[in-house]
Design an enzyme around this catalytic site. Structure first.
Site, PDB file in Angstrom:
ATOM      1  N   LYS A 163       2.643   4.616   1.199  1.00 55.49           N
ATOM      2  CA  LYS A 163       3.116   5.147   2.484  1.00 55.49           C
ATOM      3  C   LYS A 163       2.816   6.646   2.480  1.00 55.49           C
ATOM      4  O   LYS A 163       3.524   7.434   1.850  1.00 55.49           O
ATOM      5  CB  LYS A 163       4.611   4.871   2.653  1.00 55.49           C
ATOM      6  CG  LYS A 163       5.132   5.268   4.006  1.00 55.49           C
ATOM      7  CD  LYS A 163       6.533   4.710   4.212  1.00 55.49           C
ATOM      8  CE  LYS A 163       7.044   4.963   5.605  1.00 55.49           C
ATOM      9  NZ  LYS A 163       7.052   6.355   6.009  1.00 55.49           N
ATOM     10  N   LYS A 221      11.224   2.885   0.845  1.00 51.86           N
ATOM     11  CA  LYS A 221      11.286   4.344   0.700  1.00 51.86           C
ATOM     12  C   LYS A 221      11.726   4.713  -0.714  1.00 51.86           C
ATOM     13  O   LYS A 221      12.732   4.192  -1.205  1.00 51.86           O
ATOM     14  CB  LYS A 221      12.301   4.913   1.695  1.00 51.86           C
ATOM     15  CG  LYS A 221      11.891   4.777   3.138  1.00 51.86           C
ATOM     16  CD  LYS A 221      11.073   5.996   3.557  1.00 51.86           C
ATOM     17  CE  LYS A 221      11.186   6.280   5.015  1.00 51.86           C
ATOM     18  NZ  LYS A 221      11.895   7.405   5.441  1.00 51.86           N
ATOM     19  N   CYS A 266      10.500  47.207   0.730  1.00 48.86           N
ATOM     20  CA  CYS A 266      10.537  48.503   0.057  1.00 48.86           C
ATOM     21  C   CYS A 266       9.738  49.474   0.919  1.00 48.86           C
ATOM     22  O   CYS A 266       8.653  49.144   1.397  1.00 48.86           O
ATOM     23  CB  CYS A 266       9.884  48.365  -1.320  1.00 48.86           C
ATOM     24  SG  CYS A 266       9.367  49.935  -2.006  1.00 48.86           S
ATOM     25  N   ASP A 308       2.602  10.369   3.506  1.00 45.97           N
ATOM     26  CA  ASP A 308       3.574  11.187   4.226  1.00 45.97           C
ATOM     27  C   ASP A 308       2.850  12.181   5.129  1.00 45.97           C
ATOM     28  O   ASP A 308       2.595  13.318   4.756  1.00 45.97           O
ATOM     29  CB  ASP A 308       4.432  11.935   3.197  1.00 45.97           C
ATOM     30  CG  ASP A 308       5.711  12.430   3.822  1.00 45.97           C
ATOM     31  OD1 ASP A 308       6.004  12.054   4.969  1.00 45.97           O
ATOM     32  OD2 ASP A 308       6.419  13.204   3.153  1.00 45.97           O
ATOM     33  N   TYR A 341      -5.111   2.598   8.112  1.00 43.47           N
ATOM     34  CA  TYR A 341      -4.441   1.438   7.511  1.00 43.47           C
ATOM     35  C   TYR A 341      -4.167   0.305   8.488  1.00 43.47           C
ATOM     36  O   TYR A 341      -3.405  -0.601   8.173  1.00 43.47           O
ATOM     37  CB  TYR A 341      -3.130   1.868   6.845  1.00 43.47           C
ATOM     38  CG  TYR A 341      -2.240   2.721   7.739  1.00 43.47           C
ATOM     39  CD1 TYR A 341      -1.702   2.219   8.914  1.00 43.47           C
ATOM     40  CD2 TYR A 341      -1.946   4.045   7.388  1.00 43.47           C
ATOM     41  CE1 TYR A 341      -0.908   3.001   9.727  1.00 43.47           C
ATOM     42  CE2 TYR A 341      -1.148   4.837   8.199  1.00 43.47           C
ATOM     43  CZ  TYR A 341      -0.637   4.299   9.361  1.00 43.47           C
ATOM     44  OH  TYR A 341       0.151   5.070  10.169  1.00 43.47           O
ATOM     45  N   CYS A 383      10.480  50.844  -7.715  1.00 43.95           N
ATOM     46  CA  CYS A 383      10.193  52.271  -7.531  1.00 43.95           C
ATOM     47  C   CYS A 383      11.396  53.078  -7.062  1.00 43.95           C
ATOM     48  O   CYS A 383      11.309  54.299  -6.959  1.00 43.95           O
ATOM     49  CB  CYS A 383       9.031  52.461  -6.570  1.00 43.95           C
ATOM     50  SG  CYS A 383       9.468  52.150  -4.856  1.00 43.95           S
ATOM     51  N   CYS A 389      14.548  49.732  -4.148  1.00 42.64           N
ATOM     52  CA  CYS A 389      13.509  48.863  -4.710  1.00 42.64           C
ATOM     53  C   CYS A 389      13.637  48.824  -6.235  1.00 42.64           C
ATOM     54  O   CYS A 389      13.673  49.877  -6.881  1.00 42.64           O
ATOM     55  CB  CYS A 389      12.133  49.394  -4.308  1.00 42.64           C
ATOM     56  SG  CYS A 389      10.795  48.553  -5.147  1.00 42.64           S
ATOM     57  N   GLU A 439       0.836  -1.205   0.000  1.00 39.12           N
ATOM     58  CA  GLU A 439       0.000   0.000   0.000  1.00 39.12           C
ATOM     59  C   GLU A 439       0.870   1.254   0.000  1.00 39.12           C
ATOM     60  O   GLU A 439       2.092   1.164   0.178  1.00 39.12           O
ATOM     61  CB  GLU A 439      -0.966  -0.004   1.188  1.00 39.12           C
ATOM     62  CG  GLU A 439      -0.330  -0.277   2.516  1.00 39.12           C
ATOM     63  CD  GLU A 439      -1.360  -0.634   3.607  1.00 39.12           C
ATOM     64  OE1 GLU A 439      -1.407   0.105   4.579  1.00 39.12           O
ATOM     65  OE2 GLU A 439      -2.084  -1.636   3.475  1.00 39.12           O
ATOM     66  N   CYS A 488       4.861  52.585  -4.252  1.00 38.47           N
ATOM     67  CA  CYS A 488       5.587  51.647  -5.113  1.00 38.47           C
ATOM     68  C   CYS A 488       4.607  50.915  -6.035  1.00 38.47           C
ATOM     69  O   CYS A 488       3.658  50.288  -5.553  1.00 38.47           O
ATOM     70  CB  CYS A 488       6.339  50.643  -4.237  1.00 38.47           C
ATOM     71  SG  CYS A 488       7.075  49.297  -5.170  1.00 38.47           S
TER      72      CYS A 488
HETATM   73  S1  IVH Z   1       1.732   0.624   8.917  1.00 35.04           S
HETATM   74  C1  IVH Z   1       3.960  -1.048  12.744  1.00 35.04           C
HETATM   75  N1  IVH Z   1       0.889   1.688   6.714  1.00 35.04           N
HETATM   76  O1  IVH Z   1       4.856   5.245   8.193  1.00 35.04           O
HETATM   77  C2  IVH Z   1       3.869   0.167  11.943  1.00 35.04           C
HETATM   78  N2  IVH Z   1       2.269   2.979   8.134  1.00 35.04           N
HETATM   79  O2  IVH Z   1       7.637   4.609   8.918  1.00 35.04           O
HETATM   80  C3  IVH Z   1       2.574   0.193  11.259  1.00 35.04           C
HETATM   81  N3  IVH Z   1       2.661   5.251   7.309  1.00 35.04           N
HETATM   82  O3  IVH Z   1       4.494   5.219  11.672  1.00 35.04           O
HETATM   83  C4  IVH Z   1       2.536   1.266  10.265  1.00 35.04           C
HETATM   84  N4  IVH Z   1       1.461   5.073   5.483  1.00 35.04           N
HETATM   85  O4  IVH Z   1       3.132   6.895  10.297  1.00 35.04           O
HETATM   86  C5  IVH Z   1       1.606   1.855   7.823  1.00 35.04           C
HETATM   87  N5  IVH Z   1       0.024   2.518   4.727  1.00 35.04           N
HETATM   88  C6  IVH Z   1       0.746   2.696   5.838  1.00 35.04           C
HETATM   89  C7  IVH Z   1       1.392   3.898   6.119  1.00 35.04           C
HETATM   90  C8  IVH Z   1       2.160   4.003   7.280  1.00 35.04           C
HETATM   91  C9  IVH Z   1       2.213   5.872   6.220  1.00 35.04           C
HETATM   92  C10 IVH Z   1       3.584   5.817   8.308  1.00 35.04           C
HETATM   93  C11 IVH Z   1       3.167   5.617   9.731  1.00 35.04           C
HETATM   94  C12 IVH Z   1       4.272   4.852  10.363  1.00 35.04           C
HETATM   95  C13 IVH Z   1       5.428   5.200   9.481  1.00 35.04           C
HETATM   96  C14 IVH Z   1       6.494   4.165   9.548  1.00 35.04           C
END
Ligand code: IVH
Length: 667
Positions: free
Chosen positions: A117, A312, A424, A119, A224, A409, A406, A115, A429
């Site tokens: 990740k 990552k 400025c 941010d 998740y 002006c 500036c 799935e 201006c």
């Molecule tokens: S599972 C046991 N699923 O990534 C840890 N984490 O680097 C379970 N995160 O702390 C986390 N998307 O903040 C999981 N689909 C996803 C995620 C996810 C983002 C973050 C989460 C976690 C960090 C780990």
């Protein structure tokens, strides 16, 4: 094993640096290095400690999962620790993970769920008998911060589940890219420090003492996983995701069941390519064993589960050259230096400019014209110079200084006190006048549709308009003399200008562009004083008494109206028939929890008409737009929804039914 001194010293140095950056990131929400730079420091320390285990100290940053709670928020002990994930950066590391899993699983067949990740910021949501009772940040994994009231302002977090179950759900709160851009634009205009990326903005918005601030930030969530849970109806992670969606949670649609690591790798590659098309930032993929039984058999180390790993994505950076540095003068007179780059492909688009923020930024990084630089996109969006490649210098580079005068002006440019910004000082201006007018007519201010920057420039150049009040003196012939202005557009524009005369007072106050006075402050001022004439007479002491109005705003309001020129402008606006009084209390204070959230309505609603729904949403500060776009937060779909439904689905916009909308309006 003897440990060489330089290794011991390096480990010590890395620990100090990591602790320092952890503090900036978690406690102050003000990181100074990118995630990948942080990861690199951590990786280096981990590998030293792996090689020399005697070097590991109990307080080494490698020995804990997250950060420290912020003062002011109370703490929550997690029933089940919130662990972190091990990282893989390359394909072979994923294969190693698969081999480790298989070795422990003793020939059992393993399938995975891959799935996105997201941010953002990990949160835990505790439901008791179906009711949302507590929400917390991850904190150090054992203890997090209680952010229940803040999480309640995120409309996609259900306050009650479909079933009366007791369970703890985990997910990631994030800020959509469009909301991030909108927030930073607003912060820039109001002289507030910018957020480096959507994740920091989400963290800053969530770890707040005032839930009203969280509410205005357009946050979203994807769930998740589960922590403590008394449910036995799902046996696999895949089923858990379906269960979560069924209970009313938002689950990211892009997950895939993979029968082997080869399929996982292919799926990761697809998203590495496509990630920029998403409305939110992802920094990799998460791979989890599908069977929950196999997960629990594998168990966890004290830091991370053995049954999951994060893949990552490499940071997206590009190397290019700074051809020139130009300076732009903004509405408040701030001079912003911008690097003109040799165009380069970065994170899905061609980048030819990067902001250099201010003089200090240029100085700290020692950026010169002609330098070869590494650029990245902050939060996947805003191009920034990360580093100068000093080894590529030829000696022909030129240092840059913010001009003393500036560029627009010729007035003196000054830096006041501790401020990073150079301004400025020219009251007339043209750049400031232009930017001020662009702000005055903008959607959140006087909302004069059809009056874009190109027309404003022409109006200024032809001396027809020198300030906002002049707009109301424009005649049709004036407009017809402008380039590419036809009869119809001129008529429409005059009507839009005329319509703005009856705008609510707060729009005018906001539109005046008083430093530090954003939309919310403008509403509070309009509410409190009821007319611009009373506001003009307000003293600093009176202003400070209003809750949420701090000394900076108070001083700025008084300074603004102290100036004859500004009082004259208000007078001329009044004479031109612009409304300068509150008709009624427009802002129901504290009830602006939908501020910044855009809804689109489609189909037939049962309990209320679309117009009624629109009015209710707007009375809570929300916006209702007629078409679905990436800035739409929710589509409310009644019976027989039209093509908007399809579009919302494609863009990943959350779709609410009428009950869903009612929950929002009632909370
Ligand atoms: S599972 C046991 N699923 O990534 C840890 N984490 O680097 C379970 N995160 O702390 C986390 N998307 O903040 C999981 N689909 C996803 C995620 C996810 C983002 C973050 C989460 C976690 C960090 C780990």
């Amino acid at each position: 094993m003897t440990i060489p001194d330089h290794i011991r010293n390096r480990a010590e140095q890395l620990r100090e640096q990591i602790n320092h950056h952890n503090h900036l990131y978690y406690v102050l929400d003000k990181p100074e290095i990118t995630d990948s730079q942080f990861d690199a420091l951590m990786q280096e320390l981990i590998s030293i400690e792996q090689k020399y285990p005697n070097l590991v100290t109990p307080d080494s940053p490698t020995q804990r999962v997250g950060g420290r709670p912020r003062e002011g928020l109370s703490t929550v002990k997690h029933r089940v620790p919130m662990l972190s994930l091990g990282n893989a950066f390359q394909e072979p590391e994923l294969k190693d993970f698969d081999s480790r899993v298989k070795a422990s699983a003793q020939d059992e067949k393993i399938s995975y769920v891959a799935e996105l990740k997201i941010d953002g910021l990990a949160v835990s949501l505790l439901y008791e008998n179906g009711l949302f009772v507590q929400g917390a940040t991850r904190g150090d994994g054992e203890t997090g911060e209680d952010i229940t009231s803040n999480l309640k302002t995120i409309p996609s977090i259900p306050l009650r589940l479909k079933n009366d179950v007791t369970m703890e759900v985990r997910g990631e709160v994030y800020m959509p890219k469009s909301a991030f851009v909108q927030l930073n634009t607003y912060r820039k205009e109001n002289d507030k420090p910018l957020f480096a990326n959507p994740r920091n903005a989400a963290a800053g918005s969530l770890r707040q003492l005032d839930p009203a601030v969280t509410a205005s930030r357009n946050l979203q969530i994807f769930t998740y996983g589960a922590g403590y849970s008394e449910i036995g109806s799902y046996k696999t992670h895949y089923q858990l995701l379906e269960y979560l969606a069924d209970q009313g949670f938002r689950v990211n649609p892009h997950y895939q069941l993979c029968v082997d690591i080869g399929e996982v790798i292919s799926y990761c590659k697809i998203w590495e390519e496509k990630r920029h098309q998403l409305e939110y930032t992802i920094d990799g993929m998460v791979i989890k064993i599908n069977s929950l039984l196999q997960q629990s058999n594998l168990g966890s180390t004290f830091k991370s589960p053995r049954w999951a790993i994060a893949f990552k994505f490499p940071p997206e950076e590009a190397v290019t050259q700074i051809k020139d540095i130009i300076v732009r003068v903004g509405r408040t007179g701030v001079l912003t230096p911008t690097a003109i780059l040799e165009p380069v492909l970065l994170a899905g688009t061609t980048v030819s400019r990067a902001t250099l923020h201010n003089e200090d930024f240029i100085e700290t990084k020692d950026i010169r014209i002609g330098d070869t630089v590494i650029v990245h996109k902050a939060g996947d969006i805003i191009p920034e110079v990360v580093q100068v490649k000093k080894d590529r210098r030829t000696g022909n580079e030129n240092t840059f200084q913010i001009p003393d005068e500036c560029p627009e002006c010729g007035a003196t440019v000054l830096r006041q006190g501790e401020e990073a910004a150079a301004r400025c000082t020219g009251a007339t201006c043209p750049a400031q006048v232009r930017e001020g007018l662009i702000h005055f007519v903008s959607r959140s201010a006087m909302d004069i549709v059809g009056l874009g920057p190109a027309i404003i420039n022409q109006l200024i150049d032809s001396d027809l308009v020198n300030d906002a009040a002049d707009l109301y003196q424009l005649q049709k012939e004036d407009l017809l003399a402008l380039e590419r202005m036809g009869e119809k557009s001129a008529q429409n524009l005059l009507e839009a200008i005329d319509k703005s005369r009856s705008n609510p007072l707060y729009r005018l106050i906001f539109g005046l562009g008083i430093r530090h006075v954003g939309e919310r402050a403008a509403k509070l001022l309009a509410d409190e004083f009821g007319s611009i004439d009373s506001l003009i007479l307000a003293s600093e002491a009176e202003l400070i008494e209003i809750s949420e109005i701090g000394p900076a705003i108070a001083e700025s309001v008084v300074t603004f109206f102290d100036q004859e020129q500004n009082r004259g402008l208000v007078k001329r606006l009044q004479q031109a028939g612009v409304n300068t009084e509150s008709q009624q209390t427009e802002v129901n204070k504290g009830e602006q929890r939908l501020q910044g959230i855009t809804f689109v309505l489609t189909g037939t609603l049962k309990g209320l008409t679309r117009q009624e729904a629109k009015e209710k949403i707007e009375s809570l500060g929300g916006k209702v737009s007629s078409s679905v776009s990436s800035s739409t937060a929710y589509l409310v779909a009644g019976d027989k929804p039209g093509s908007k439904y399809q579009k919302a689905n494609e863009l990943g916009v959350t779709i609410l039914d009428e009950d869903g909308l009612n929950k929002f309006l009632e909370v």
